[in-house]
Design a protein around this motif. Sequence first.
Motif, PDB file in Angstrom:
ATOM      1  N   LEU A   1      11.448 -92.373 -62.728  1.00  0.00           N
ATOM      2  CA  LEU A   1      11.975 -93.679 -61.309  1.00  0.00           C
ATOM      3  C   LEU A   1      12.198 -92.700 -60.318  1.00  0.00           C
ATOM      4  CD1 LEU A   1      13.804 -95.957 -63.525  1.00  0.00           C
ATOM      5  CD2 LEU A   1      11.467 -96.511 -62.665  1.00  0.00           C
ATOM      6  N   HIS A   2      12.866 -91.401 -60.627  1.00  0.00           N
ATOM      7  CA  HIS A   2      13.386 -90.385 -59.620  1.00  0.00           C
ATOM      8  C   HIS A   2      11.785 -90.162 -58.845  1.00  0.00           C
ATOM      9  CE1 HIS A   2      15.534 -87.426 -57.393  1.00  0.00           C
ATOM     10  NE2 HIS A   2      14.586 -86.458 -57.541  1.00  0.00           N
TER      11      HIS A   2
ATOM     12  N   ASP B   1      19.825-102.203 -70.721  1.00  0.00           N
ATOM     13  CA  ASP B   1      20.645-101.290 -71.383  1.00  0.00           C
ATOM     14  C   ASP B   1      21.854-101.942 -71.526  1.00  0.00           C
ATOM     15  OD1 ASP B   1      21.836-100.486 -68.998  1.00  0.00           O
ATOM     16  OD2 ASP B   1      21.023 -98.544 -68.804  1.00  0.00           O
TER      17      ASP B   1
ATOM     18  N   ALA C   1      15.876-101.214 -65.883  1.00  0.00           N
ATOM     19  CA  ALA C   1      16.306-100.461 -67.050  1.00  0.00           C
ATOM     20  C   ALA C   1      17.832-100.823 -67.398  1.00  0.00           C
ATOM     21  CB  ALA C   1      16.035 -99.012 -66.571  1.00  0.00           C
TER      22      ALA C   1
ATOM     23  N   ALA D   1      14.745 -99.095 -61.853  1.00  0.00           N
ATOM     24  CA  ALA D   1      15.876 -98.876 -62.268  1.00  0.00           C
ATOM     25  C   ALA D   1      16.967 -99.947 -62.515  1.00  0.00           C
ATOM     26  CB  ALA D   1      16.692 -98.122 -61.181  1.00  0.00           C
TER      27      ALA D   1
ATOM     28  N   LYS E   1      20.883 -93.823 -62.186  1.00  0.00           N
ATOM     29  CA  LYS E   1      19.665 -94.105 -62.896  1.00  0.00           C
ATOM     30  C   LYS E   1      18.425 -93.243 -62.200  1.00  0.00           C
ATOM     31  CE  LYS E   1      18.963 -95.926 -66.416  1.00  0.00           C
ATOM     32  NZ  LYS E   1      18.715 -95.183 -67.518  1.00  0.00           N
TER      33      LYS E   1
ATOM     34  N   LYS F   1      21.663 -92.345 -67.658  1.00  0.00           N
ATOM     35  CA  LYS F   1      21.090 -91.289 -67.623  1.00  0.00           C
ATOM     36  C   LYS F   1      20.129 -91.377 -66.607  1.00  0.00           C
ATOM     37  CE  LYS F   1      23.418 -89.438 -71.064  1.00  0.00           C
ATOM     38  NZ  LYS F   1      24.407 -88.548 -70.765  1.00  0.00           N
ATOM     39  N   GLN F   2      20.019 -90.527 -65.948  1.00  0.00           N
ATOM     40  CA  GLN F   2      18.641 -90.352 -64.935  1.00  0.00           C
ATOM     41  C   GLN F   2      17.326 -90.615 -65.505  1.00  0.00           C
ATOM     42  OE1 GLN F   2      18.818 -86.953 -62.006  1.00  0.00           O
ATOM     43  NE2 GLN F   2      16.527 -87.282 -61.686  1.00  0.00           N
ATOM     44  N   ASP F   3      16.497 -91.419 -64.918  1.00  0.00           N
ATOM     45  CA  ASP F   3      15.145 -91.410 -65.592  1.00  0.00           C
ATOM     46  C   ASP F   3      14.198 -90.624 -64.476  1.00  0.00           C
ATOM     47  OD1 ASP F   3      12.263 -92.382 -65.776  1.00  0.00           O
ATOM     48  OD2 ASP F   3      13.381 -94.248 -66.649  1.00  0.00           O
TER      49      ASP F   3
END
Length: 304
Positions: free
Chosen positions: A38-39, A277, A273, A270, A87, A33-35
Amino acid sequence: MLSAALALSACGGSKKDTGSQGKDVGDIFSAIKQDPALHDQLGPAVKSSGKIVVATDPSYAPNEFFGNDNKTLVGMDLDLGKALGKKLGIDFSFEKASFDGIIPGLQSGQYQAAMSSITDNKEREKQVDFVTYFTAGTSLMVKKGNPGAYKPDDLSLCGKKVAVEKGTVQLDEVSATVDAAKGTGSRTKKCKDGGKPGPTGQAFPDQNGANLALSSGRADAVLADSPVIDYAVKQSNGQFETAGATYDTAPYGIALSKQLGTTKDAVLGALKALQTDGTYKKILEKWGIEHGALDTPAINGAQS
């Protein structure tokens, strides 16, 4: 970089490569999933375009190479780039490049980043930024049975023809120019200190050319990154083997233009992360190179 008869590491001049899909480790990407935080760290140019242009030299299996269709880019770096993109909420848009043209391309603005088994070192950090993500060393590949009795840690390669890829640390090692400050000619110096001639470095545009030189007898040995040598040996149908142990272990880095500002911090976040995970581990396991996992990625983490 830290891969006739080897074409994309397969014997017989065929483009068929039984390892082009890697091991089946299930769906790696669907759960990423996009964070948003961080984006937000991405540099303005990357954020506005929604993508980052990434250079890669697709001749270094299993890290980056062409798949069975001889068109699709595959490998560990491609998978990791896709995961990082998900991510971060952007597309890692890979473009084929010659290895020795990657850093000049980053400096000129042709590319924004590169994922191509690039060893992070102090000299390269003067030109680009790195986010370290994998550990590799140099390995020596010879013909099966090692008829020349070559070893990576003695003088047996002195005066021999050693095939390498252009722009790599292995080419620096066998360079005829000895310059400790720039890391060139270390093996040449060792040979000359031992009263022997230095090796003749044969530089090829890609790793396939170096492998072909060995199989055709035009080179006595090949020096390349350890995961690339391991893969080439496995795909050679018994034609090649690794001689001696891996040496000069150092981190690979995702290279980023110094113009991208905080994008490097977003990429590092990213990557961490994906390690947390389990995605990072799955990608390495898919390509059989989990032994090179780097536990503590960093920005500009060169050892020398």
